[in-house]
Design a protein around this motif. Structure first.
Motif, short mmCIF file in Angstrom:
data_model
loop_
_atom_site.label_atom_id
_atom_site.label_comp_id
_atom_site.label_asym_id
_atom_site.label_seq_id
_atom_site.Cartn_x
_atom_site.Cartn_y
_atom_site.Cartn_z
N GLY A 1 0.83 -1.19 0.00
CA GLY A 1 0.00 0.00 0.00
C GLY A 1 0.87 1.23 0.00
O GLY A 1 1.47 1.57 1.00
N ASN A 2 0.98 1.88 -1.12
CA ASN A 2 1.98 2.93 -1.21
C ASN A 2 1.49 4.29 -0.80
O ASN A 2 2.27 5.12 -0.38
CB ASN A 2 2.51 2.99 -2.65
CG ASN A 2 3.65 2.04 -2.84
OD1 ASN A 2 4.43 1.82 -1.93
ND2 ASN A 2 3.73 1.45 -4.01
N ARG A 3 0.18 4.55 -0.92
CA ARG A 3 -0.22 5.94 -0.78
C ARG A 3 -0.89 6.25 0.55
O ARG A 3 -0.63 7.26 1.15
CB ARG A 3 -1.17 6.31 -1.93
CG ARG A 3 -1.36 7.78 -2.04
CD ARG A 3 -1.75 8.21 -3.39
NE ARG A 3 -0.71 7.98 -4.39
CZ ARG A 3 -0.80 8.42 -5.63
NH1 ARG A 3 -1.85 9.08 -6.02
NH2 ARG A 3 0.15 8.19 -6.49
N TYR A 4 -1.76 5.37 1.03
CA TYR A 4 -2.47 5.65 2.27
C TYR A 4 -2.27 4.52 3.25
O TYR A 4 -2.22 3.36 2.85
CB TYR A 4 -3.97 5.82 2.02
CG TYR A 4 -4.30 6.87 1.01
CD1 TYR A 4 -4.03 8.20 1.28
CD2 TYR A 4 -4.85 6.53 -0.21
CE1 TYR A 4 -4.30 9.17 0.34
CE2 TYR A 4 -5.13 7.50 -1.15
CZ TYR A 4 -4.85 8.82 -0.87
OH TYR A 4 -5.12 9.77 -1.79
N GLU A 5 -2.18 4.88 4.52
CA GLU A 5 -2.14 3.83 5.54
C GLU A 5 -3.56 3.51 5.93
O GLU A 5 -4.20 4.23 6.67
CB GLU A 5 -1.36 4.31 6.76
CG GLU A 5 0.10 4.35 6.45
CD GLU A 5 0.97 3.89 7.57
OE1 GLU A 5 0.86 2.70 7.93
OE2 GLU A 5 1.73 4.71 8.07
N THR A 6 -4.07 2.41 5.41
CA THR A 6 -5.46 2.10 5.70
C THR A 6 -5.59 1.20 6.91
O THR A 6 -6.69 0.94 7.37
CB THR A 6 -6.11 1.41 4.49
OG1 THR A 6 -5.23 0.38 4.05
CG2 THR A 6 -6.29 2.40 3.37
#
Lengths: 149, 253
Positions: free
Chosen positions: A142-147
């Motif tokens: 997951g590169n963009r958001y820490e979900t």
């Protein structure tokens, strides 16, 4: 028949490159076989009417995928097979004619050949990207958001 | 700083140095070093690698005994066999089959070893590779012979000139010049028909295959700095080859 001869010549040329890069002896012939397959895949795709760039992507993808698969089986770095495997696709001839056109002052031809060389090199990289993403499937971070999963 | 930590640090950095020098990808160096340090029982392990240097840091105990060292890697050669062997040592070390001393001994052996083929075999292999590619790029069967000798000469010239010149791009330029000049000479002597294909064949052994592939791989795995610098290295090599050929074509043709 011509194709068979070309595949055999590719096999030996890639063996030569394997020695130049000093790949381990136990994968030398595997690398040659993958290189021969790459040339075969490229020529078959071209004969089926696929354009040059897409044919290069297909051949590079199959070579890199085989390299990753064999590297996992044999416990060796994938580069020892993938470098010989993609070498038959290197646009050496196009690069040479680009240079020749520039030396002779035919800049438009040179630019045309240069763009084609760049596209072909990009196609090799694209094939490698596809194979790499296939073989690292399930390791996404997951590169963009820490979900949070 | 404990003696063991010092030893592990040396072993890890030696492994990284060999891998980086002989053409491993950046992510492989970082991953190998971090695994080895963790397997030796250290925490908070971090490794940062670029094309020309390796940094490694870890903690001996929680909050105490922080260690950090770097090595500078000057030479970049191609010997994928050494990369594979170091990979094997690290695999055995991580799974506990090797002690630190044994791993150190094995790594020193790999470091001291010469390339697995004698140099004349490499030159002949360069000839075979060059002549094969000259056929694949559209040359005839008769052109295999001059292409073989031209590629042999350019590989030989590269290795010999590199012993004298410190700037590697200059020796690649000189090797490309000598190789393509000998290709032109062969055709002028009546040996071979397609001059373009023979020249291309004579250049194929100089192609920077390892840096090129590694640059793509580094950029993909997020090592942007290392990927860019390797890409530039490959680009400079290609440009110096092109200038060498351009020089010999404009002089002799």
């Amino acid at each position: 028949m011509d194709l068979l001869l070309e595949v055999v010549i590719t096999f030996f040329a890639i063996l030569g490159f394997g020695v130049i890069f000093s790949v381990p002896k136990r994968v030398l012939f595997i690398g040659g076989a993958v290189g021969g397959w790459t040339w075969f895949a490229l020529q078959m795709s071209l004969q089926m009417g696929i354009t040059n760039v897409v044919a290069t992507v297909i051949a590079s993808f199959t070579a890199a995928a085989m390299a990753h698969f064999l590297a996992k089986k044999l416990h060796i770095p994938a580069t020892t097979i993938s470098i010989p495997g993609i070498l038959p696709l290197v646009p050496g001839s196009l690069a040479y004619f680009t240079m020749l056109a520039f030396v002779e002052g035919e800049y438009i031809t040179g630019l045309e050949n240069g763009v084609q060389t760049m596209l072909q090199a990009g196609a090799i990289a694209a094939g490698m990207v596809l194979a790499l993403s296939l073989f690292s499937f399930g390791k996404g971070i997951g590169n963009r958001y820490e979900t949070g999963n | 700083m404990g003696a063991k930590a010092d030893k592990v640090m040396d072993v890890c950095l030696r492994a990284g140095e060999i891998m980086l020098t002989y053409g491993a990808e950046t992510y492989r160096v970082e991953e190998t070093l971090e695994r080895m340090a963790r397997a030796a029982g250290f925490t908070n392990v971090h490794c940062f690698t670029t094309t020309t240097g390796i940094f490694l840091s870890f903690e001996e105990r929680k909050g105490r005994g922080d260690l950090m060292q770097m090595v500078r890697v000057d030479d970049r050669m191609q010997d994928l066999n050494k990369v594979t062997e170091v990979n094997q040592v690290s695999r055995e070390f991580t799974s506990g089959m090797l002690t630190v001393q044994e791993a150190e001994r094995r790594l020193e052996e790999i470091y001291e070893a010469k390339i697995q083929y004698p140099i004349w075999v490499i030159h002949i292999a360069a000839g075979v590779a060059g002549s094969g590619f000259s056929y694949l790029f559209g040359g005839g069967l008769f052109d295999l012979i001059p292409a073989f000798f031209a590629a042999f000469i350019s590989s030989f010239a590269l290795v010999e000139i590199e012993g004298y010149l410190k700037v590697r791009f200059a020796s690649e330029l000189a090797a490309a010049f000598i190789g393509s000049a000998s290709a032109i000479a062969f055709v002028m002597l009546g040996l071979g028909n397609n001059i373009d294909q023979i020249i291309i064949g004579s250049l194929m052994p100089l192609v920077p295959g390892v840096p090129l592939t590694n640059a793509v791989r580094d950029l993909l795995s997020g090592d942007l700095l290392a990927g860019m610098s390797r890409g530039v290295e490959a680009l400079l090599t290609s440009l110096s080859i092109a200038s060498g050929v351009a020089l010999s074509i404009s002089i002799f043709l």
